[in-house]
Design a protein around this motif. Structure first.
Motif, PDB file in Angstrom:
ATOM      1  N   SER A  63     -38.852  40.156  -2.142  1.00 44.98           N
ATOM      2  CA  SER A  63     -39.264  40.040  -0.737  1.00 44.98           C
ATOM      3  C   SER A  63     -38.791  41.236   0.082  1.00 44.98           C
ATOM      4  CB  SER A  63     -38.696  38.762  -0.128  1.00 44.98           C
ATOM      5  OG  SER A  63     -39.093  37.624  -0.854  1.00 44.98           O
ATOM      6  N   LYS A  64     -39.561  41.525   1.137  1.00 40.90           N
ATOM      7  CA  LYS A  64     -39.266  42.677   1.990  1.00 40.90           C
ATOM      8  C   LYS A  64     -39.215  42.250   3.453  1.00 40.90           C
ATOM      9  CE  LYS A  64     -41.756  45.576  -1.327  1.00 40.90           C
ATOM     10  NZ  LYS A  64     -42.020  44.428  -2.252  1.00 40.90           N
ATOM     11  N   PRO A  65     -38.272  41.380   3.801  1.00 34.54           N
ATOM     12  CA  PRO A  65     -38.184  40.934   5.195  1.00 34.54           C
ATOM     13  C   PRO A  65     -37.754  42.071   6.115  1.00 34.54           C
ATOM     14  CG  PRO A  65     -36.276  40.181   3.973  1.00 34.54           C
ATOM     15  CD  PRO A  65     -37.202  40.791   2.974  1.00 34.54           C
ATOM     16  N   ALA A  66     -37.931  41.853   7.397  1.00 30.81           N
ATOM     17  CA  ALA A  66     -37.561  42.867   8.375  1.00 30.81           C
ATOM     18  C   ALA A  66     -36.066  43.178   8.292  1.00 30.81           C
ATOM     19  CB  ALA A  66     -37.926  42.388   9.781  1.00 30.81           C
ATOM     20  N   GLY A  67     -35.738  44.414   8.529  1.00 23.44           N
ATOM     21  CA  GLY A  67     -34.358  44.867   8.506  1.00 23.44           C
ATOM     22  C   GLY A  67     -33.788  44.969   9.911  1.00 23.44           C
TER      23      GLY A  67
END
Length: 269
Positions: free
Chosen positions: A62-66
């Motif tokens: 997954s690439k959730p917001a940073g």
């Protein structure tokens, strides 16, 4: 590839081998689990199980917001190994992975038989901070593959560029097709910009190897040595190559690593 739902995300991982003892490998910035293609066979041959995975923000994970932090990425690692039932294991991280595993070892020392910190630092300092600031400015304008072309120049030695054209072309092609959107890259980049364990490392109580490429100019070898001096009782080793020594001279890297792991197994109940 299997995935695990942990710490609010899906982590793509691969657990290989039938050994009683596990080595967990943690990637660097923008690297996928295939980064370890030159290390996994040697570890499997030596009788270990090997866990590799895509960190939050890259590959099939997954690439959730940073932004992300190295502590958050360490929490991901902890959640994954707990879900898989892995205990009493050897932990190795390279570059950003080396920062992540510092945080892991500081929070969960009882989980670990050993710790290997490769081509990494306790804090970025003025040189690395300026380099990372340039990447931060470049990525939104030129894209992540362009930034990774710059990383290639820093990662390998002059000899590699002179004599190993085919391998160089393979790495450059892989970076062109990196599965990492710009926001995810910047989220991971923030983790290495803000990492600082300087004040806490003197309390680290895990058998530790600090290993660096003797020609590393991306994270200069001197910064890795500074890290070694902060970790009580740590072992200092260098291997041939630069920041990408795990790929440029994998046999040297693997020999040094396996010698350390063998000594830990011999001396630790």
């Amino acid at each position: 590839m299997p995935t695990a739902s942990v710490n609010g995300i899906e982590i793509d991982y691969l657990l290989e081998g039938e050994g009683e003892r596990t080595v967990v490998l943690v990637n660097g910035l923008a690297d996928e689990k295939e980064t370890w293609a030159y290390q996994t066979p040697a570890l499997l041959e030596a009788g270990y199980r090997v866990l590799t995975f895509d960190n939050r923000g890259v590959g099939a994970t997954s690439k959730p917001a940073g932004p992300y932090t190295t502590e958050l990425l360490a929490d991901d690692t902890k959640a994954l190994v707990d879900t898989l039932g892995i205990t009493d294991f050897h932990l190795l991280g390279v570059s950003m992975g080396g920062m992540i595993v510092q945080e892991y070892a500081l929070k969960h020392p009882a989980d670990l038989r050993s710790l290997t910190l490769a081509c990494t630092y306790a804090a970025p300092g003025p040189f690395c901070s300026r380099m990372f600031s340039m990447w931060e400015d470049l990525a939104p304008v030129m894209g992540v593959p362009f930034v990774m072309r710059d990383v290639t120049l820093w990662a390998f030695t002059l000899d590699f560029f002179r004599t190993r054209e085919d391998e160089l072309a393979e790495f450059e092609t892989g970076m062109k097709h990196l599965n990492m959107p710009t926001p995810a890259y910047l989220a991971q980049l923030s983790a290495i910009q803000t990492h600082d364990t300087t004040a806490r490392l003197p309390g680290l109580a895990v058998p530790t190897l600090v290993l660096a490429g003797d020609e590393d100019i991306l994270i200069p070898t001197a910064l890795s040595h500074d890290l070694h001096e902060l970790v009580p009782g740590s072992r200092w080793e260098t291997t041939r190559g630069g920041h990408g020594c795990v790929w440029e001279h994998p046999d040297d890297f693997n020999t040094t690593l396996l010698r350390f792991l063998t000594e830990i197994e011999r001396t630790t109940p």
